[in-house]
Design an enzyme around this catalytic site. Structure first.
Site: not given
Ligand SMILES: Nc1ncnc2c1ncn2[C@@H]1O[C@H](COP(=O)(O)OP(=O)(O)OP(=O)(O)O)[C@@H](O)[C@H]1O
Ligand SMILES: [Mg+2]
Length: 578
Positions: A315, A317, A320, A336, A371
């Site tokens: 993704a 960006g 993580g 995720k 959500d």
């Protein structure tokens, strides 16, 4: 087909699953009736309580059913031919129900529990619901028509007469007039022919909604009346007349409604005509059928893979520290996976991360928390993963993601709507849009605080921008209840040495938060920082946070209304709105 199974056993087994489903539906409907009663009596704690209770209904019904099935089926519990026969018998037992698609998802929950199915098992699961494939138009039965026979005001009055609440309207005449004026203003010269409304009322939080559309001579226009109960009588608080406004009410960042439905599919189809851009899966979630919503989402992912050449990719960006995040370019969804190990300085465990996602799932999401749907044992074609993503997953998530021959098996993941990460957005956005986003950013912190949530890791990269320009938070591993945080002022340095110390010279507890530090922590460029301070300077002071904590300690329920101030009909400003 050979009769390797025992027909009497199968009939009994299917009846047990069908009964469990009926119990679930009964509980669901009962809570929906409570939702009306809570709204009518302004029992907001009751609303919160029931929202939590509803989350457990489904899993409870499945486990109760399983407990009855285990002794009945004995050694046949995981016998595939028996389950194929059970599926047929169950289809018969539930045929003709208005909610047959939910019944099918319910059955699949059993087989997935028993077989821990990887991917989908066509022998024992319902694959695609015949009901959803046809997508019939909303029938008369789930909607009500209010043709215009005289003035707009009279038509609105007829609507208010048709939807009754036990405490009565505070001022139905006045409300009808105000709604009529707003319609005239905002629909400009379009001639209104009538209104079609979903028969059930949509209850959520401290509000209730009548949802439908206005037929005008040219096109249909969405139409929503937001109702509140500020002082014992029902009030029309706002009227919404465009797709964007209505979509925001139905946002994936809000809690699910309570809606009494005989034919959920028809209600969802009707909603889809009002909000054509919303995926069916999100609409099912919105009306509280989130298990079936998950089925729909899964089917739409498979459908997307079948009908495009899209490959899963990392993704856009920042990567993580806790999550490995990927996406399909043509689908608005991110996947995720929790990484095997977390980068420094993260200290959370896998179970804690999952607990945080659970907390959010059950909490009021205030229009600000995305959500997340949880999936287990998914299987995809390995060729559909980009090389870069494959390397990444092999490196950081090998315990959860297994590349086996041609296929990829993912033990556990969350899906979320894909948003534009705020850090990326701010780099691309024109100046005015960037400043608006920063004002929104502060508003997210306020809205979350109003619902007793502190996001924890409030860096820009953890917020995303929707197509409506709304900001939503999606990184949950450090999120906590506001009332569990300890907001402190920075102690004054006593010596020069303390002043220049790289590490804090005072004790910092695990839950200590120093709002003054947000200024440098956020790393905002100068002009954006100034905008932030001008609108939200008080967020840098402990007083604000202590005030919000006090409010929650007093048990106040603040509901963040999902529409702009300008959409409200009355000037008066009760504490409902920030
Ligand atoms: N819903 C989403 N839509 C778009 N991008 C997302 C979404 N969720 C996550 N991402 C992207 O994936 C990155 C990592 O996701 P997330 O912040 O949830 O994981 P994390 O490991 O907890 O992050 P951190 O390192 O900040 O703790 C984000 O910075 C963002 O770029
Ligand atoms: Mg993050």
């Amino acid at each position: 087909m050979t009769q390797s199974h025992d027909p009497a056993l199968v009939t009994r087994g299917a009846a047990i699953i069908a009964e469990s489903f009926r119990d679930y539906v009964k509980g669901f409907r009962e809570l929906t009736r409570h939702a009306r009663a809570h709204f009518e009596s302004a029992n907001w704690h009751g609303v919160q309580h029931d929202a939590a209770v509803r989350f457990d209904l489904y899993a409870d019904a499945v486990s109760t059913g399983l407990m009855r099935l285990v002794p009945l089926l004995g050694l046949r519990l995981d016998d595939r031919p028996t389950w194929t026969a059970l599926r047929a018998a169950y289809a018969e037992a539930t045929a003709g129900r208005g909610d047959v698609e939910l019944a099918e998802s319910f059955f699949n929950s059993f087989t997935r529990k028993i077989f821990h199915t990887i991917g989908v098992d066509p022998a024992v699961e319902f694959m695609s619901s015949s009901m959803t494939a046809e997508a019939p138009a909303a029938s008369e039965s789930e909607t009500r028509h209010f043709p215009r026979t005289g003035s707009l005001r009279r038509m609105v009055r007829e609507i208010l007469d048709a939807y009754r609440f036990s405490p009565g309207w505070e001022d139905d005449d006045g409300d009808a007039a105000r709604v009529a004026i707003a319609m005239e203003d905002r629909l400009v010269a379009r001639e209104v022919r009538g209104v079609e409304l979903a028969r059930p009322v949509f209850f959520r939080g401290k509000a209730a909604y009548l949802v439908g559309r206005v037929a005008t001579e040219s096109t249909d226009v969405p139409f929503v009346l937001a109702l509140t109960n500020p002082a014992g009588k029902i009030v029309v608080d706002a009227v919404l007349l465009n797709e964007d406004d209505v979509s925001i009410v139905f946002s994936f960042a809000r809690s699910y409604f309570f809606v009494e439905m005989e034919w959920p599919h028809q209600t969802v189809s009707f909603l889809k005509t009002i909000m054509p851009r919303k995926p069916i899966a999100e609409l099912y979630n919105a009306v509280g059928c989130n298990k079936h919503g998950k089925t729909e989402l899964y089917r739409s992912i498979l459908h997307h893979l079948e009908t495009t050449d899209d490959r899963f990719e990392i993704a856009p960006g920042q990567r993580g520290m806790v999550m490995s995040v990927f996406t399909l370019p043509g689908l608005d969804v991110v996947f995720k996976v929790i990484k095997d190990r977390f980068d420094y300085p993260k200290t959370v465990t896998h179970e804690e991360v999952r607990d945080k996602y659970r907390l959010v799932f059950r909490h009021d999401r205030a229009g600000r928390l995305v959500d997340a749907q949880e999936f287990e044992h998914l299987e995809f074609d390995g060729a559909r993963f980009s090389d870069e993503l494959r390397r990444e997953l092999e490196n950081v998530a090998a315990e959860t993601v297994k590349f086996q021959g041609d296929s990829v098996v993912i033990g556990h993941l969350y899906t979320e709507r894909r948003l534009r990460p705020l850090d990326v957005y701010l780099r691309e956005a024109p100046r005015a849009a960037a400043h608006e986003a920063i004002v929104e950013y502060g508003q997210v912190l306020r809205d979350l605080a109003a619902t007793n949530i502190f996001p924890g890791d409030m860096l820009l990269k953890n917020f995303g921008v929707t197509r409506h320009g709304r900001l939503i938070f999606y990184d949950y591993d450090e999120l906590c209840l506001l009332t569990d945080c300890n907001f402190r002022t920075l102690p004054q340095a006593r010596t020069d040495l303390e002043e220049v110390a790289a590490e804090p010279w005072f004790y910092v507890g695990e839950r200590d938060i120093f709002p003054e530090e947000f200024r440098s922590f956020l790393g905002l460029r100068k002009d954006l920082l100034q905008t932030f301070l001008a609108h939200h300077g008080e967020l840098l002071h402990v007083d604000f946070w202590h005030r919000m904590q006090d409010l929650h300690h007093r048990g106040e329920v603040v509901d963040i209304f999902p529409y702009r101030f300008s959409r409200r009909l009355r000037g008066h400003d009760e504490e409902l709105r920030r």
